[in-house]
Design a protein around this motif. Structure first.
Motif, PDB file in Angstrom:
ATOM      1  N   ASP A 274     -38.181 -50.331 -86.961  1.00  0.00           N
ATOM      2  CA  ASP A 274     -38.224 -50.586 -88.411  1.00  0.00           C
ATOM      3  C   ASP A 274     -38.519 -49.305 -89.170  1.00  0.00           C
ATOM      4  O   ASP A 274     -37.952 -49.061 -90.237  1.00  0.00           O
ATOM      5  CB  ASP A 274     -39.296 -51.622 -88.739  1.00  0.00           C
ATOM      6  CG  ASP A 274     -38.825 -53.026 -88.397  1.00  0.00           C
ATOM      7  OD1 ASP A 274     -37.620 -53.159 -88.142  1.00  0.00           O
ATOM      8  OD2 ASP A 274     -39.649 -53.945 -88.385  1.00  0.00           O
ATOM      9  N   SER A 275     -39.418 -48.492 -88.595  1.00  0.00           N
ATOM     10  CA  SER A 275     -39.756 -47.239 -89.277  1.00  0.00           C
ATOM     11  C   SER A 275     -38.531 -46.344 -89.364  1.00  0.00           C
ATOM     12  O   SER A 275     -38.258 -45.756 -90.411  1.00  0.00           O
ATOM     13  CB  SER A 275     -40.860 -46.497 -88.536  1.00  0.00           C
ATOM     14  OG  SER A 275     -41.883 -47.378 -88.213  1.00  0.00           O
ATOM     15  N   ILE A 276     -37.791 -46.237 -88.250  1.00  0.00           N
ATOM     16  CA  ILE A 276     -36.597 -45.380 -88.288  1.00  0.00           C
ATOM     17  C   ILE A 276     -35.587 -45.948 -89.280  1.00  0.00           C
ATOM     18  O   ILE A 276     -34.946 -45.221 -90.032  1.00  0.00           O
ATOM     19  CB  ILE A 276     -35.964 -45.259 -86.885  1.00  0.00           C
ATOM     20  CG1 ILE A 276     -36.947 -44.590 -85.934  1.00  0.00           C
ATOM     21  CG2 ILE A 276     -34.678 -44.446 -86.947  1.00  0.00           C
ATOM     22  CD1 ILE A 276     -36.425 -44.419 -84.543  1.00  0.00           C
ATOM     23  N   MET A 277     -35.469 -47.285 -89.276  1.00  0.00           N
ATOM     24  CA  MET A 277     -34.501 -47.913 -90.162  1.00  0.00           C
ATOM     25  C   MET A 277     -34.823 -47.683 -91.631  1.00  0.00           C
ATOM     26  O   MET A 277     -33.934 -47.664 -92.473  1.00  0.00           O
ATOM     27  CB  MET A 277     -34.453 -49.402 -89.899  1.00  0.00           C
ATOM     28  CG  MET A 277     -33.195 -49.816 -89.215  1.00  0.00           C
ATOM     29  SD  MET A 277     -33.154 -51.579 -89.054  1.00  0.00           S
ATOM     30  CE  MET A 277     -31.455 -51.809 -88.592  1.00  0.00           C
ATOM     31  N   ALA A 278     -36.124 -47.539 -91.938  1.00  0.00           N
ATOM     32  CA  ALA A 278     -36.510 -47.371 -93.338  1.00  0.00           C
ATOM     33  C   ALA A 278     -36.108 -45.999 -93.867  1.00  0.00           C
ATOM     34  O   ALA A 278     -35.993 -45.810 -95.062  1.00  0.00           O
ATOM     35  CB  ALA A 278     -38.007 -47.562 -93.493  1.00  0.00           C
ATOM     36  N   ILE A 279     -35.899 -45.039 -92.953  1.00  0.00           N
ATOM     37  CA  ILE A 279     -35.498 -43.706 -93.412  1.00  0.00           C
ATOM     38  C   ILE A 279     -33.999 -43.743 -93.652  1.00  0.00           C
ATOM     39  O   ILE A 279     -33.243 -44.075 -92.745  1.00  0.00           O
ATOM     40  CB  ILE A 279     -35.830 -42.646 -92.353  1.00  0.00           C
ATOM     41  CG1 ILE A 279     -37.306 -42.745 -91.963  1.00  0.00           C
ATOM     42  CG2 ILE A 279     -35.510 -41.263 -92.876  1.00  0.00           C
ATOM     43  CD1 ILE A 279     -37.687 -41.851 -90.819  1.00  0.00           C
ATOM     44  N   PRO A 280     -33.548 -43.427 -94.876  1.00  0.00           N
ATOM     45  CA  PRO A 280     -32.106 -43.485 -95.137  1.00  0.00           C
ATOM     46  C   PRO A 280     -31.333 -42.639 -94.129  1.00  0.00           C
ATOM     47  O   PRO A 280     -31.639 -41.466 -93.925  1.00  0.00           O
ATOM     48  CB  PRO A 280     -31.976 -42.909 -96.540  1.00  0.00           C
ATOM     49  CG  PRO A 280     -33.297 -43.110 -97.162  1.00  0.00           C
ATOM     50  CD  PRO A 280     -34.297 -43.032 -96.055  1.00  0.00           C
TER      51      PRO A 280
ATOM     52  N   ARG B 168     -41.554 -52.230 -84.323  1.00  0.00           N
ATOM     53  CA  ARG B 168     -42.235 -51.531 -85.414  1.00  0.00           C
ATOM     54  C   ARG B 168     -41.660 -50.123 -85.553  1.00  0.00           C
ATOM     55  O   ARG B 168     -41.373 -49.649 -86.652  1.00  0.00           O
ATOM     56  CB  ARG B 168     -43.738 -51.495 -85.124  1.00  0.00           C
ATOM     57  CG  ARG B 168     -44.600 -51.029 -86.263  1.00  0.00           C
ATOM     58  CD  ARG B 168     -44.655 -51.980 -87.423  1.00  0.00           C
ATOM     59  NE  ARG B 168     -45.135 -53.302 -87.060  1.00  0.00           N
ATOM     60  CZ  ARG B 168     -44.993 -54.359 -87.830  1.00  0.00           C
ATOM     61  NH1 ARG B 168     -44.350 -54.272 -88.975  1.00  0.00           N
ATOM     62  NH2 ARG B 168     -45.451 -55.535 -87.453  1.00  0.00           N
ATOM     63  N   ILE B 169     -41.465 -49.450 -84.381  1.00  0.00           N
ATOM     64  CA  ILE B 169     -40.906 -48.093 -84.430  1.00  0.00           C
ATOM     65  C   ILE B 169     -39.474 -48.133 -84.967  1.00  0.00           C
ATOM     66  O   ILE B 169     -39.079 -47.323 -85.817  1.00  0.00           O
ATOM     67  CB  ILE B 169     -40.935 -47.446 -83.032  1.00  0.00           C
ATOM     68  CG1 ILE B 169     -42.387 -47.277 -82.593  1.00  0.00           C
ATOM     69  CG2 ILE B 169     -40.244 -46.097 -83.046  1.00  0.00           C
ATOM     70  CD1 ILE B 169     -42.540 -46.834 -81.164  1.00  0.00           C
TER      71      ILE B 169
END
Lengths: 332, 298
Positions: free
Chosen positions: B137-143, B134-135
């Motif tokens: 994925d969150s980092i990945m969502a930030i360009p 989950r963490i």
């Protein structure tokens, strides 16, 4: 299907909270207080403290984080340090430029990447394949900012055909669109080629050929349709990368979009603005990935069936919302 | 007689299969593009490594000599000189030292962090997996580039912060790749065997899981060095990375941009340096992937 969408939307919540936390944590590492940044190094400490108090900077870290989260969910991203306008307004006024740039370049990379990928797979080991794969390798390693300089040199300085900065006409978008599209072309081409190679060897394609259907129809109707799913994912992911890549393109071509705003606000240490933009981009990316997952269900009935099956078991095991909320509680 | 021959053949096959590392290595040697990549990368690394033997750092790369500015390529200055009369060839060599070192260091750190997280997620599954992913994925969502910019902006444009900024970008992909590789071997019989004689999880991971799931991670690492070099060059290009007068390829490009009207040649050399380095690493990575898993090759 509706249940699936609702559940995915609910699951976005912890991700958004985590993103806000990461962004908030990183930006809070900036040395100096907001008061000092706004008033400059020569201001009186009393005035600096007053502004810090007004912005709630004298509260501890977690309290500021909670405040910020609450404000974000109210749609308030704070005010910029320098223009003192709401951050969200600045973002919305700049967004169309970046959005156009991203959409056009994605479109451009699709119309180049997908056909080239399909042809290189259909005619494997031919000249087209060779050119296509070489192009994919080259485009992936050419730095966009360098390619931008080369384009400016040829089309603006030598041929004087295209303007090199500004956004007043559609001609201004030509070079930025090409530059932003480069990495996307490479990855879309690669993905299309790989999945096409897989499907073209599958039994149903052989069957279609054996039935004597003409080759064009076999390639585009039987094979391509089935190879499309991974390509759609790659296109969606590329939207994220493209949006991020616009930062560099916009700064080279002085396009007044969000990317230029990011760089300017970073130079000015305008922290609420930086946080707002990063958050905005991340949310956009999350929503696009969600849209793609939903699109999957419509493109592939098999996937829709699994979604629906999951939903049914969820309903059988208890109300769907209760389960989702329990799940979120477990995560947070 | 024929039977005997067949037996010998099969025995040979079995013997050949016994050393997979050697087999991968042999396949890699036979892969043309991978060899081109290795040779190119070795040449670039060697040239940067032995740069002090050819040019002097302060005299050629840093010291401004305004009399000699914008000189065309000559035997004395192979690539000419820049706006401050500094030798471009020397700056490219020293730029390679910085770019390649930074690329490798940041890849190494993010491989260790992302790899550890990936192993934990893949081996233990369930809750640790869910939280870590989950963490990630969150980092990945930030360009990526914007996140890196925000980090550099917050910490200040120093080299160590530049490394932090780009390595954070790559942690999620390392975690994902390691996780899927670990899941691939977690149910293997040898792991089960190790569990039955009560080997500690730490020992199982270190001795059995890691060596067998390292392949895809190394492939990703070699490509990631190229990504990092390009990301750092990009950040330096917009003034958020390495600061002048340090010779760095991205920074040299941004200097070349100022004089694009007067001396367009200035921008070709750093660009070519970045392209060749990234190309060699990508070719090597592609070749290594094919060598590790010949089935994947189309």
């Amino acid at each position: 299907m509706r249940g699936f969408i609702v559940r995915r939307l609910l699951l976005l919540l912890p991700t958004i909270l985590a993103i806000i936390f990461i962004v908030f944590f990183v930006t809070s590492l900036t040395p100096g207080s907001p008061g000092r940044i706004i008033l400059g190094p020569n201001a009186e400490q009393v005035n600096v403290d007053a502004i810090n108090h007004e912005l709630g900077f004298d509260k501890p870290f977690y309290a500021r984080y909670v405040d910020y989260v609450i404000n974000v969910f109210k749609g308030d991203l704070g005010k910029t340090y320098f223009t003192n306008k709401p951050v969200i307004d600045e973002i919305i006024s700049r967004f169309p430029v970046t959005f156009n740039l991203a959409v056009y370049s994605l479109f451009f990379s699709c119309i180049i990447g997908i056909p080239l990928g399909v042809f290189s797979a259909v005619k494997q080991y031919s000249i087209i394949d060779y050119l296509g794969t070489t192009l994919a390798i080259l485009l992936a390693v050419v730095p966009t900012f360098w390619f931008a300089l080369v384009l400016i040199l040829f089309f603006s300085l030598e041929l004087k055909m295209l303007p090199s900065s500004g956004a007043s006409s559609s001609l201004h978008y030509v070079m930025p669109v090409i530059v932003t599209a480069l990495p996307a072309i490479a990855s879309i081409l690669r993905m299309t080629r790989t999945t096409m190679l897989e499907t073209i060897r599958s039994d149903y394609v052989r069957t279609a050929r054996a039935k004597g259907i003409n080759e064009n129809k076999v390639v585009w109707y039987h094979a391509f349709k089935n190879a499309l799913l991974p390509v759609v994912t790659i296109i969606g992911m590329n939207f994220g990368f493209t949006i991020g890549g616009t930062v560099i393109t916009e700064s080279i071509f002085s396009l007044p979009g969000l990317g230029l705003l990011t760089i300017n606000s970073i130079r000015n240490k305008d922290i609420p603005q930086v946080m707002g933009i990063v958050l905005f981009f991340s949310l956009l990316f999350l929503l696009i990935m969600l849209l793609i997952d939903i699109l999957y269900a419509y493109l592939d009935p098999r996937i829709k069936a699994t979604y629906d099956a999951k939903e049914e078991t969820a309903i059988r095991k208890g109300t769907f919302f209760k389960r989702s909320i329990r799940r979120i509680k477990r995560l947070v | 007689m024929i039977k005997k021959l067949n037996v010998i053949k099969i025995e040979k096959k079995i013997k050949k299969k016994q050393n997979p590392t050697k087999e991968v290595f042999m396949r890699l040697l036979r892969n043309k593009s991978a060899m081109v990549g290795i040779v190119l990368f070795t040449i670039i690394t060697m040239m940067s490594l032995f740069a002090p033997l050819m040019v002097d750092y302060y005299e050629d790369c840093i010291e401004q000599n305004l009399v000699d500015r914008f000189l065309p390529p000559s035997p004395e200055h192979w690539f000419g000189t820049d706006a401050f009369g500094r030798d471009i060839f020397a700056r490219i060599l020293y730029g390679g030292r910085i770019s390649i070192t930074l690329g490798m260091v940041s890849t190494g750190i993010s491989m260790v962090i992302g790899g550890t997280l990936g192993v934990i997620a893949g081996y233990y599954g369930k809750k640790p997996d869910e939280i870590i992913m989950r963490i990630m994925d969150s980092i990945m969502a930030i360009p990526g580039i914007i996140f890196a910019l925000a980090i550099v902006a917050a910490l200040g444009p120093e080299i160590k912060n530049l490394i932090i900024a780009v390595l954070v970008m790559q942690i999620p992909s390392f975690a994902r790749i390691t996780k899927s590789a670990v899941i691939g071997v977690a149910n293997a019989e040898y792991i089960e065997a190790a569990k039955t004689y009560a080997a500690s999880p730490f020992r199982i991971i270190l001795r059995y899981v890691l060596p067998n799931s390292l392949g895809p991670v190394i492939v990703h690492a070699s490509m990631s060095v190229a990504t990092m070099i390009m990301a750092m060059a990009g950040l330096s290009f917009i003034g958020m990375g390495v600061q002048p007068p340090t010779p760095e390829w991205g920074l040299m490009l941004s200097e070349a941009k100022e004089y694009i009207r007067y001396m367009p040649g200035m921008m070709y050399y750093p660009g070519a340096a970045i392209i060749i380095t990234a190309l060699s690493l990508n070719l090597f990575g592609d070749g290594l992937r094919d060598a590790l898993d010949p089935k994947l090759k189309d």
